[in-house]
Scaffold this motif. Structure first.
Motif, PDB file in Angstrom:
ATOM      1  N   PHE A  80     -60.209  -6.868  26.194  1.00 15.50           N
ATOM      2  CA  PHE A  80     -59.249  -7.806  25.617  1.00 15.50           C
ATOM      3  C   PHE A  80     -58.981  -8.883  26.658  1.00 15.50           C
ATOM      4  CE2 PHE A  80     -58.351  -3.448  24.234  1.00 15.50           C
ATOM      5  CZ  PHE A  80     -58.584  -3.557  22.875  1.00 15.50           C
ATOM      6  N   ALA A 111     -65.231  -2.678  21.180  1.00 15.37           N
ATOM      7  CA  ALA A 111     -64.136  -3.573  20.799  1.00 15.37           C
ATOM      8  C   ALA A 111     -64.051  -4.793  21.717  1.00 15.37           C
ATOM      9  CB  ALA A 111     -62.813  -2.816  20.835  1.00 15.37           C
ATOM     10  N   ILE A 150     -61.597  -8.445  21.761  1.00 16.55           N
ATOM     11  CA  ILE A 150     -60.661  -9.384  21.138  1.00 16.55           C
ATOM     12  C   ILE A 150     -60.326 -10.488  22.121  1.00 16.55           C
ATOM     13  CG2 ILE A 150     -58.326  -9.736  20.206  1.00 16.55           C
ATOM     14  CD1 ILE A 150     -58.343  -6.954  19.108  1.00 16.55           C
ATOM     15  N   GLU A 209     -54.120 -13.630  21.963  1.00 16.98           N
ATOM     16  CA  GLU A 209     -53.314 -14.843  21.897  1.00 16.98           C
ATOM     17  C   GLU A 209     -52.716 -15.219  23.240  1.00 16.98           C
ATOM     18  OE1 GLU A 209     -52.802 -12.018  20.311  1.00 16.98           O
ATOM     19  OE2 GLU A 209     -50.690 -11.459  20.165  1.00 16.98           O
ATOM     20  N   SER A 210     -52.755 -14.314  24.199  1.00 14.74           N
ATOM     21  CA  SER A 210     -52.221 -14.599  25.527  1.00 14.74           C
ATOM     22  C   SER A 210     -52.665 -13.480  26.463  1.00 14.74           C
ATOM     23  CB  SER A 210     -50.687 -14.651  25.511  1.00 14.74           C
ATOM     24  OG  SER A 210     -50.170 -13.350  25.257  1.00 14.74           O
ATOM     25  N   LEU A 262     -50.551 -11.823  28.081  1.00 15.43           N
ATOM     26  CA  LEU A 262     -49.543 -10.806  27.820  1.00 15.43           C
ATOM     27  C   LEU A 262     -50.025  -9.861  26.712  1.00 15.43           C
ATOM     28  CD1 LEU A 262     -46.726 -10.101  28.747  1.00 15.43           C
ATOM     29  CD2 LEU A 262     -45.825 -11.815  27.188  1.00 15.43           C
ATOM     30  N   ALA A 263     -50.551 -10.435  25.656  1.00 15.88           N
ATOM     31  CA  ALA A 263     -51.090  -9.610  24.567  1.00 15.88           C
ATOM     32  C   ALA A 263     -52.305  -8.832  25.053  1.00 15.88           C
ATOM     33  CB  ALA A 263     -51.443 -10.483  23.369  1.00 15.88           C
ATOM     34  N   ASN A 314     -51.395  -5.761  26.981  1.00 15.84           N
ATOM     35  CA  ASN A 314     -50.766  -4.755  26.128  1.00 15.84           C
ATOM     36  C   ASN A 314     -51.761  -4.135  25.144  1.00 15.84           C
ATOM     37  OD1 ASN A 314     -47.759  -4.365  26.717  1.00 15.84           O
ATOM     38  ND2 ASN A 314     -48.033  -6.581  26.904  1.00 15.84           N
ATOM     39  N   MET A 315     -52.792  -4.876  24.794  1.00 13.08           N
ATOM     40  CA  MET A 315     -53.891  -4.275  24.016  1.00 13.08           C
ATOM     41  C   MET A 315     -54.636  -3.259  24.882  1.00 13.08           C
ATOM     42  SD  MET A 315     -55.391  -7.571  21.997  1.00 13.08           S
ATOM     43  CE  MET A 315     -54.358  -8.531  20.893  1.00 13.08           C
ATOM     44  N   TYR A 360     -53.334  -1.629  27.285  1.00 10.14           N
ATOM     45  CA  TYR A 360     -52.411  -0.490  27.384  1.00 10.14           C
ATOM     46  C   TYR A 360     -52.559   0.426  26.166  1.00 10.14           C
ATOM     47  CZ  TYR A 360     -47.701   1.688  28.003  1.00 10.14           C
ATOM     48  OH  TYR A 360     -46.646   2.547  28.168  1.00 10.14           O
ATOM     49  N   GLY A 361     -52.618  -0.169  24.980  1.00  8.14           N
ATOM     50  CA  GLY A 361     -52.779   0.624  23.759  1.00  8.14           C
ATOM     51  C   GLY A 361     -54.099   1.383  23.747  1.00  8.14           C
ATOM     52  N   ALA A 362     -55.188   0.668  24.031  1.00  6.97           N
ATOM     53  CA  ALA A 362     -56.506   1.312  24.020  1.00  6.97           C
ATOM     54  C   ALA A 362     -56.574   2.416  25.071  1.00  6.97           C
ATOM     55  CB  ALA A 362     -57.597   0.267  24.260  1.00  6.97           C
ATOM     56  N   CYS A 387     -54.038   4.211  26.128  1.00  8.79           N
ATOM     57  CA  CYS A 387     -53.262   5.348  25.603  1.00  8.79           C
ATOM     58  C   CYS A 387     -54.093   6.156  24.611  1.00  8.79           C
ATOM     59  CB  CYS A 387     -51.983   4.871  24.921  1.00  8.79           C
ATOM     60  SG  CYS A 387     -50.722   4.273  26.066  1.00  8.79           S
ATOM     61  N   GLU A 429     -46.006  -7.531  33.313  1.00 10.98           N
ATOM     62  CA  GLU A 429     -45.275  -6.572  32.488  1.00 10.98           C
ATOM     63  C   GLU A 429     -46.162  -5.372  32.126  1.00 10.98           C
ATOM     64  OE1 GLU A 429     -42.881  -7.589  28.682  1.00 10.98           O
ATOM     65  OE2 GLU A 429     -44.869  -7.042  28.005  1.00 10.98           O
ATOM     66  N   TYR A 460     -46.072  -1.089  32.954  1.00 11.92           N
ATOM     67  CA  TYR A 460     -46.036  -0.034  31.921  1.00 11.92           C
ATOM     68  C   TYR A 460     -47.233   0.905  32.058  1.00 11.92           C
ATOM     69  CZ  TYR A 460     -42.084  -2.056  29.423  1.00 11.92           C
ATOM     70  OH  TYR A 460     -40.837  -2.494  29.077  1.00 11.92           O
TER      71      TYR A 460
END
Lengths: 356, 263
Positions: free
Chosen positions: A25, A49, A51, A54-55, A57-58, A61-62, A64-66, A68, A87, A91
């Protein structure tokens, strides 16, 4: 595998693919955009994957999700984008999930410019986000080393369930040189036993960095710190040349370390006993080896493409035993060997017993 | 005459859904988060997807939603749940992924993330709790706070000249081509709660059918921070919120209406 001519950013991307990255990402930013572009083409054709977020920051956090979900995930950016990702770094570290981030550093502060720099040293080695932690930080000095460290980054991230940076600079990202890529690793067939995969036939799993109870959060921090001590014990990496009889050791990493090597060799030709110490892991900083060198050299000269950031770590390792001098360029300026040579010559002349 | 003895067999008519854990929640009396949680859990049970569901909790009053849903779960940074859910879904497309977000989380700090998750048509489900106030931090103005509404950070009532107007997120996201199903429902009476459940069910079925992004906005009560009694708060939703936030679908893409008709 064959040696081929590879651009740094592309080599980093393809090495990550070979290492088994399942999700990328990112957001375009010079001078790392070729990395994202390579991923845009390669990841979908491999069924993985990708992507363009959009930033930054996104993006983080993507990641981070992947992460997890137990996938090998990464992002890449350059200095201003890395600031925006802080940020997510925090996390990720607080949740103890593995993730890999490439920072192709450029001149700052602010929007700065797009020229090579090492001015993110503080940002990536100190905390890279709020809270008490260090990320693992690896700094290659060549395209080949970028490839090797990219693969290592994923292994360390998984091994310690931790955030790992590979930090290059605009020069390393943009230049081409011969290098050899590793063979393609098969993707992991199973997700780790802590990952969020759906609670089929087991108790639900939770991944969070939240703990409102202060004594409990202190315990979380103690566990995190214990892990960092293990990393400090086992993951200090460096390269050194001509340090055995050296009276003066030049300390530089990445591009600055590589340019310093030319200056050190010139100094040797001129009869000066000068060596080179090149940290490869910026955190954990290779302080054990450096403090041993401090026992027997007369001085260190730190060379960086910033105002003197790793300088603090070298001073800590030297422990006040020997003088630590500094030569740096800022704002996207890259030193040439001659100016580093002059800094060596000037400092060497002041060493005890030197003719001046 | 002696009445014949009749034995009525015990029938369970109401029980905790399997997708909710048997734990007390921290929500205030009269808060409708509990209703929203229960509706989501009932739908997960009914669709038989609990064991492949991953929930993403927000920052806000529902920060501990992962403790209440009996599914895998994680806790996003403030506003980033849609980005985190995107990462999860892209590497695990067979998982059922949902975000549960409040109005500060979704419509202020996470505006970019929610718009782009809809824009990408990310195949996730979002439950959006609109209670027109920041609950967890103690009652400050939200992007959905109504004109004139008193909050701790709009002590004279929300002045639209200074603070702008409340955002209608369902209408905004309904314009996104990637959004398959966007709707606004309310939790202020039984009839609306039943409609809300139907919408939540549709939103998850949209994800199971792979049709794209789905969001259910739920008008919700926050008696504590509104400074109203529970009955007054429920009435306030109907009298003040519903006129500004009309109930109904703002986006029903092709294929979704068929799902809505299914039982």
């Amino acid at each position: 595998m064959a040696v081929e001519l590879l651009k740094g950013n592309v080599a980093l991307a393809e090495a990550a693919i070979r290492a088994g990255v399942e999700a990328y990402f990112g957001y375009p930013i010079t001078p790392q955009t070729e990395l994202l572009e390579h991923m845009a083409k390669r990841m979908p054709e491999l069924g993985r994957a990708f992507i363009q977020a959009e930033s930054e920051l996104a993006s983080i956090n993507m990641v981070y999700g992947a992460a997890c979900a137990g996938a090998r995930a990464m992002t890449s950016s350059s200095s201003p984008g890395i600031s925006l990702m802080q940020e997510g770094f925090s996390y990720i570290a607080g949740s103890e999930v593995p993730a890999v981030v490439v920072d192709v550093m450029r001149g700052g502060p602010g929007l700065g410019n797009i020229q090579p720099s090492q001015s993110d040293y503080f940002q990536v080695t100190r905390s890279a986000g709020h809270g008490d932690y260090h990320a693992i930080v690896l700094a290659p000095a060549s395209v080949q080393e970028a490839i090797d460290l990219m693969v290592l980054a994923f292994d360390l991230a998984d091994k310690y369930r931790h955030l790992v940076f590979v930090v290059a600079d605009g020069l390393l990202g943009q230049m081409m040189e011969p290098a050899e890529l590793p063979p393609m690793r098969p993707l992991r067939s199973e997700r780790p036993d802590w990952a969020l995969t759906g609670a089929r036939g087991r108790e639900p799993r939770i991944i969070t960095s939240l703990e409102l109870d202060a004594p409990a959060l202190e315990e979380v921090n103690k566990r995190l710190q214990a892990k960092l001590r293990v990393i400090e014990e086992h993951e200090q990496r460096y390269a050194e040349q001509m340090v055995e009889d050296a009276r003066l050791v030049v300390v530089g990493y990445g591009t600055a370390g590589r340019i310093a090597q030319t200056a050190v060799k010139q100094a040797r030709r001129e009869g000066m006993k000068v060596g080179l110490f090149r940290p490869i892991s910026l955190w954990p900083f290779p302080e054990r080896r450096l403090s041993r060198l401090a026992d027997r050299v007369d001085a260190f000269l730190v060379v960086e493409m910033n105002a003197g950031q790793m300088l603090d770590d070298v001073k800590l390792a030297a422990g006040g035993q020997v003088p630590v001098d500094f030569y740096g360029r800022m704002g996207g300026m890259v030193p040439v060997p001659e100016e580093i040579y002059q800094a060596i010559e000037g400092l060497y002349a002041k060493l005890p017993g030197s003719l001046s | 005459m002696v009445a014949a003895e009749t034995v009525i067999e015990e029938q369970v008519v109401y029980a905790r859904p399997e997708s909710l854990r048997d734990v007390p929640t921290h929500y205030c009396p009269g808060c409708t988060h509990g209703i929203a949680h229960r509706l989501v859990a009932e739908v997960l049970d009914e669709l038989g997807v609990r064991s492949r569901t991953i929930g993403v909790s927000p920052v806000g009053c529902a920060v501990f939603a992962y403790k209440y849903f009996n599914t895998d779960g994680c806790e996003a940074a403030h506003g980033r749940a849609p980005a985190m859910a995107t990462g999860i879904k892209r590497v695990n497309p067979s998982a059922v992924v949902f975000t549960y977000q409040g109005d500060g989380d979704l419509a202020a700090i996470g505006t970019a993330e929610i718009i782009h998750v809809a824009s990408r048509g990310e195949n996730i489900t979002t439950i959006f709790i609109n209670n027109a106030i920041y609950g967890m931090t103690g009652g400050q103005m939200a992007p959905t706070t109504l004109p004139g509404q008193y909050t701790k950070s709009s002590p004279g009532g929300r002045d639209v000249e200074l603070t702008g107007f409340p955002m209608r997120m369902a209408e905004l996201l309904g314009t996104m081509p990637g959004a398959a199903y966007v709707t606004r429902r309310s939790l202020h009476n039984v009839k609306e709660i039943n409609k809300a459940k139907k919408a939540i069910r549709t939103a998850f079925k949209v994800q199971l059918a792979g049709l794209g992004f789905a969001m259910v906005e739920l008008l919700s009560a926050c008696p504590t921070n509104w400074g109203l009694s529970v009955p007054e708060a429920i009435q306030w939703i109907e009298d003040v919120m519903v006129p500004y936030y009309p109930l109904g679908d703002t986006k029903v893409a092709d294929g979704v209406d068929a799902l809505m008709k299914e039982r």
